[in-house]
Write a protein that holds these residues in place. Structure first.
Motif, mmCIF file in Angstrom:
data_model
loop_
_atom_site.group_PDB
_atom_site.id
_atom_site.type_symbol
_atom_site.label_atom_id
_atom_site.label_comp_id
_atom_site.label_asym_id
_atom_site.label_seq_id
_atom_site.Cartn_x
_atom_site.Cartn_y
_atom_site.Cartn_z
ATOM 1 N N SER A 118 0.789 -1.237 0.000
ATOM 2 C CA SER A 118 0.000 0.000 0.000
ATOM 3 C C SER A 118 0.822 1.288 0.000
ATOM 4 C CB SER A 118 -0.963 0.001 1.187
ATOM 5 O OG SER A 118 -0.241 -0.005 2.415
ATOM 6 N N VAL A 119 1.914 1.335 0.689
ATOM 7 C CA VAL A 119 2.660 2.589 0.787
ATOM 8 C C VAL A 119 3.246 2.999 -0.568
ATOM 9 C CG1 VAL A 119 4.530 3.833 1.970
ATOM 10 C CG2 VAL A 119 3.118 2.230 3.227
ATOM 11 N N PHE A 120 3.512 2.040 -1.462
ATOM 12 C CA PHE A 120 4.034 2.392 -2.788
ATOM 13 C C PHE A 120 2.991 3.101 -3.654
ATOM 14 C CE2 PHE A 120 7.432 -0.408 -1.575
ATOM 15 C CZ PHE A 120 8.523 0.247 -2.100
ATOM 16 N N LEU A 121 1.741 3.124 -3.209
ATOM 17 C CA LEU A 121 0.690 3.811 -3.953
ATOM 18 C C LEU A 121 0.481 5.239 -3.477
ATOM 19 C CD1 LEU A 121 -1.839 0.886 -4.300
ATOM 20 C CD2 LEU A 121 -0.107 1.674 -5.921
ATOM 21 N N SER A 122 1.103 5.617 -2.351
ATOM 22 C CA SER A 122 0.995 6.984 -1.839
ATOM 23 C C SER A 122 2.055 7.203 -0.771
ATOM 24 C CB SER A 122 -0.398 7.223 -1.253
ATOM 25 O OG SER A 122 -0.498 8.552 -0.771
ATOM 26 N N PHE A 123 3.186 7.770 -1.175
ATOM 27 C CA PHE A 123 4.272 8.021 -0.222
ATOM 28 C C PHE A 123 4.811 9.435 -0.389
ATOM 29 C CE2 PHE A 123 6.148 6.012 -3.946
ATOM 30 C CZ PHE A 123 7.258 6.787 -4.219
ATOM 31 N N LYS A 124 5.426 9.938 0.687
ATOM 32 C CA LYS A 124 5.951 11.304 0.679
ATOM 33 C C LYS A 124 7.436 11.379 0.974
ATOM 34 C CE LYS A 124 1.547 13.436 1.619
ATOM 35 N NZ LYS A 124 0.749 14.280 2.491
ATOM 36 N N SER A 125 8.053 10.283 1.361
ATOM 37 C CA SER A 125 9.493 10.250 1.629
ATOM 38 C C SER A 125 10.072 8.987 1.020
ATOM 39 C CB SER A 125 9.773 10.226 3.140
ATOM 40 O OG SER A 125 9.182 11.318 3.796
ATOM 41 N N TRP A 126 11.316 9.052 0.555
ATOM 42 C CA TRP A 126 11.961 7.873 -0.010
ATOM 43 C C TRP A 126 13.472 7.960 0.133
ATOM 44 C CZ3 TRP A 126 9.507 11.602 -2.794
ATOM 45 C CH2 TRP A 126 10.268 12.336 -3.698
ATOM 46 N N TYR A 127 14.106 6.774 0.090
ATOM 47 C CA TYR A 127 15.563 6.673 0.229
ATOM 48 C C TYR A 127 16.052 5.450 -0.532
ATOM 49 C CZ TYR A 127 20.104 6.168 2.662
ATOM 50 O OH TYR A 127 21.435 6.040 2.980
ATOM 51 N N ASN A 128 16.988 5.657 -1.436
ATOM 52 C CA ASN A 128 17.625 4.537 -2.125
ATOM 53 C C ASN A 128 18.885 4.181 -1.350
ATOM 54 O OD1 ASN A 128 18.837 2.653 -3.687
ATOM 55 N ND2 ASN A 128 19.115 3.946 -5.480
ATOM 56 N N HIS A 129 18.773 3.172 -0.506
ATOM 57 C CA HIS A 129 19.914 2.695 0.273
ATOM 58 C C HIS A 129 20.473 1.420 -0.368
ATOM 59 C CE1 HIS A 129 21.629 2.125 4.594
ATOM 60 N NE2 HIS A 129 22.517 2.591 3.753
ATOM 61 N N GLY A 130 20.349 1.364 -1.704
ATOM 62 C CA GLY A 130 20.872 0.233 -2.453
ATOM 63 C C GLY A 130 22.360 0.065 -2.238
ATOM 64 N N ALA A 131 22.825 -1.170 -2.267
ATOM 65 C CA ALA A 131 24.232 -1.469 -1.996
ATOM 66 C C ALA A 131 25.170 -0.908 -3.067
ATOM 67 C CB ALA A 131 24.422 -2.979 -1.859
ATOM 68 N N SER A 132 24.779 -0.982 -4.337
ATOM 69 C CA SER A 132 25.693 -0.507 -5.378
ATOM 70 C C SER A 132 24.996 0.007 -6.631
ATOM 71 C CB SER A 132 26.655 -1.631 -5.776
ATOM 72 O OG SER A 132 25.932 -2.726 -6.307
ATOM 73 N N CYS A 133 23.671 0.042 -6.648
ATOM 74 C CA CYS A 133 22.957 0.377 -7.887
ATOM 75 C C CYS A 133 21.926 1.474 -7.679
ATOM 76 C CB CYS A 133 22.247 -0.861 -8.420
ATOM 77 S SG CYS A 133 23.373 -2.196 -8.845
ATOM 78 N N ASN A 134 21.517 2.045 -8.792
ATOM 79 C CA ASN A 134 20.432 3.004 -8.804
ATOM 80 C C ASN A 134 19.105 2.256 -8.861
ATOM 81 O OD1 ASN A 134 22.302 5.124 -8.915
ATOM 82 N ND2 ASN A 134 22.406 4.976 -11.133
ATOM 83 N N PHE A 135 18.071 2.882 -8.355
ATOM 84 C CA PHE A 135 16.726 2.311 -8.331
ATOM 85 C C PHE A 135 15.964 2.830 -9.537
ATOM 86 C CE2 PHE A 135 12.258 2.423 -7.023
ATOM 87 C CZ PHE A 135 12.090 1.163 -6.486
ATOM 88 N N LYS A 136 15.375 1.934 -10.323
ATOM 89 C CA LYS A 136 14.584 2.343 -11.483
ATOM 90 C C LYS A 136 13.119 2.029 -11.214
ATOM 91 C CE LYS A 136 14.265 2.247 -16.474
ATOM 92 N NZ LYS A 136 14.879 1.815 -17.734
ATOM 93 N N TRP A 137 12.273 3.077 -11.232
ATOM 94 C CA TRP A 137 10.847 2.914 -10.990
ATOM 95 C C TRP A 137 10.071 3.005 -12.299
ATOM 96 C CZ3 TRP A 137 8.251 6.984 -12.969
ATOM 97 C CH2 TRP A 137 8.903 8.221 -13.029
ATOM 98 N N TYR A 138 8.862 2.434 -12.272
ATOM 99 C CA TYR A 138 7.947 2.474 -13.410
ATOM 100 C C TYR A 138 6.560 2.872 -12.922
ATOM 101 C CZ TYR A 138 11.550 -0.209 -15.807
ATOM 102 O OH TYR A 138 12.730 -0.624 -16.349
ATOM 103 N N SER A 139 5.820 3.603 -13.745
ATOM 104 C CA SER A 139 4.468 4.030 -13.387
ATOM 105 C C SER A 139 3.452 2.903 -13.532
ATOM 106 C CB SER A 139 4.036 5.216 -14.242
ATOM 107 O OG SER A 139 3.960 4.848 -15.611
ATOM 108 N N GLY A 140 3.785 1.853 -14.282
ATOM 109 C CA GLY A 140 2.870 0.734 -14.486
ATOM 110 C C GLY A 140 3.442 -0.575 -13.978
ATOM 111 N N LYS A 141 2.565 -1.538 -13.786
ATOM 112 C CA LYS A 141 2.999 -2.884 -13.413
ATOM 113 C C LYS A 141 3.822 -3.481 -14.547
ATOM 114 C CE LYS A 141 -1.182 -3.963 -10.797
ATOM 115 N NZ LYS A 141 -2.313 -4.920 -10.734
ATOM 116 N N ASN A 142 4.600 -4.502 -14.233
ATOM 117 C CA ASN A 142 5.388 -5.243 -15.220
ATOM 118 C C ASN A 142 6.332 -4.351 -16.011
ATOM 119 O OD1 ASN A 142 4.211 -7.821 -14.588
ATOM 120 N ND2 ASN A 142 2.361 -7.065 -15.574
#
Length: 125
Positions: free
Chosen positions: A72-96
């Protein structure tokens, strides 16, 4: 605000890069509603919080996730942090991995008053 503008706000000022991190299956978890800090996001994860300033319900993901709508929080959030070990985070507006997309660099964190959402993700190295 239209979907493209919402997603652009998530990645505001972030350059796009190529490549994907493949291998481990996606996973997600949630923490209780308590005041938190960006530092509470475990290493290797991308975390979102329902409230500003890393407060409220937190959810986190690692690996590829074709459908974040079950968290549920991925559908409405106000804060975020990419604490990935070595990579960038790639998001998509749609499923799949469909629709608009953007990159949030490793180590990038932000909190604002606008609600954001994403429906799938991969990692970009």
């Amino acid at each position: 605000m239209n979907m493209t503008r919402k997603l652009a706000a998530v990645a505001g000022g972030v350059a796009l890069t190529g490549g994907l991190l493949v291998g481990t299956a996606g996973s997600a978890g949630a923490s209780p509603v308590t005041p938190q800090a960006a530092a509470d996001c475990p290493s290797g994860y991308f975390c979102v919080w329902s409230g500003q300033n890393y407060t409220g319900h937190r959810q986190q993901v690692a690996g590829k996730n074709a459908d974040l709508t079950k968290y549920s929080v991925f559908l409405s959030f106000k804060s975020w942090y990419n604490h990935g070990a070595s990579c960038n985070f790639k998001w998509y507006s749609g499923k799949n991995y469909s629709g608009s997309s953007g990159i949030i660099p490793k180590g990038y964190k932000k909190s604002d008053s606008v609600s954001h959402y994403m429906k799938s993700n991969t990692w970009s190295c």
